[in-house]
Design an enzyme around this catalytic site. Structure first.
Site, PDB file in Angstrom:
ATOM      1  CB  THR A  63      -0.853  -0.018   1.296  1.00 34.67           C
ATOM      2  OG1 THR A  63      -1.824  -1.043   1.168  1.00 34.67           O
ATOM      3  CG2 THR A  63      -1.541   1.289   1.579  1.00 34.67           C
TER       4      THR A  63
ATOM      5  CB  THR B  19       1.152  -0.297   4.894  1.00 39.06           C
ATOM      6  OG1 THR B  19       1.091  -1.398   3.973  1.00 39.06           O
ATOM      7  CG2 THR B  19       2.499  -0.347   5.586  1.00 39.06           C
TER       8      THR B  19
ATOM      9  N   GLY C 219      -5.082  -5.267   6.824  1.00 39.22           N
ATOM     10  CA  GLY C 219      -6.174  -4.326   7.046  1.00 39.22           C
ATOM     11  C   GLY C 219      -7.183  -4.773   8.078  1.00 39.22           C
TER      12      GLY C 219
END
Ligand code: ASP
Length: 256
Positions: A125, A176, A179
């Site tokens: 990410t 990051t 999640g």
């Protein structure tokens, strides 16, 4: 947008693929002056989801728009966007990952993939935190999510307080990693709350300590800036590339 366009990261052109070999991205932006925010999820076929997140923040009274709604917003707001679709490189990687997973798992149906632990595999990410000379902070993040995720899965990068947060009263944070873990800890809000009384580095370290304690190592990283302009970086993965730039620097400094 530059990082989305590079194809190097798990965002924009380089975004990972879902179990159905599609691209579905999440992105968000937050302005610490008035804690306004814009989030987009399940973004399909658009090269720069972060631009649309900004449109949500600046031109609608909504905070989150997902799926086809994002494409409609792009049209309505006349936002210039490029088109993307899975390239050969990402398809190769998709088959590689699937092959490796199959070796490790006996059941090969889609749901068995969902049971996999995605920790520290093929993340990437992109995110940024910033502060200006007036002390205004901001945070932005963009991601393809997790490789081989189910269609419709939305991660921390679209969830306020999870994958990002910004408030002039404390600072800005961007995360990051896994999640599902980051969201459950509201990790970036936690980091900003920490910055009300601590500097950015200590707050980053504490946030990652909470993540590691709850979910173990190789689960994520965070970048922060506090209201005095000090930056913080912490991660429990092997590496996390970070760079910084100030108005006095001519070039981006690669920090790690
Ligand atoms: N945090 C992202 C997600 O779970 C993945 C990543 O950081 O690479 O969607």
């Amino acid at each position: 947008t530059r990082m989305e366009d590079s194809g190097v990261f798990n965002a924009g052109k380089g975004a990972c693929l879902t179990i159905d070999k599609k691209i579905e991205m999440d992105a968000s932006i937050m302005d610490g002056r008035d804690i306004s925010a814009g989030c987009v999820g399940m973004v399909k076929g658009i090269s720069n989801p972060i631009k649309l997140a900004r449109q949500v923040m600046e031109r609608t009274d909504h905070v989150m728009i997902v799926s086809d709604g994002v494409n409609k917003l792009a049209k309505l707001s006349n936002t210039h966007i490029g088109r993307i679709s899975p390239n050969q490189q990402s398809l190769n990687k998709y088959y590689d990952i699937k092959r490796n997973m199959k070796k490790r798992w006996k059941k090969n149906n889609d749901l068995s993939f969902m049971a996999l632990d995605h920790n520290n595999r093929h993340l990437g990410t992109v995110g940024a935190v910033a502060i200006d000379k007036e002390g205004n902070v901001a945070s932005g993040v963009s991601t393809g999510g997790k490789w081989l995720k189910m269609s419709g899965r939305i991660g921390d990068s679209a969830v306020i307080g999870g994958g990002f947060y910004a408030d002039n009263k404390s600072g800005a944070a961007c995360a990051t990693g896994n999640g599902e873990y980051i969201m459950r800890l509201c990790m970036c809000k936690y980091a900003c709350d920490q910055m009300q009384s601590n500097n950015a580095l200590l707050s980053s370290n504490r946030s990652i300590a909470v993540l590691t304690k709850q979910f173990g190592k190789n689960t994520g990283g965070i970048i922060t800036v506090d209201r005095k302009g000090r930056f913080g970086v912490a991660y429990n993965t092997h590496t996390m590339p970070v760079a910084s730039i100030t108005s006095k620097d001519e070039k981006v400094k690669i920090a790690s």
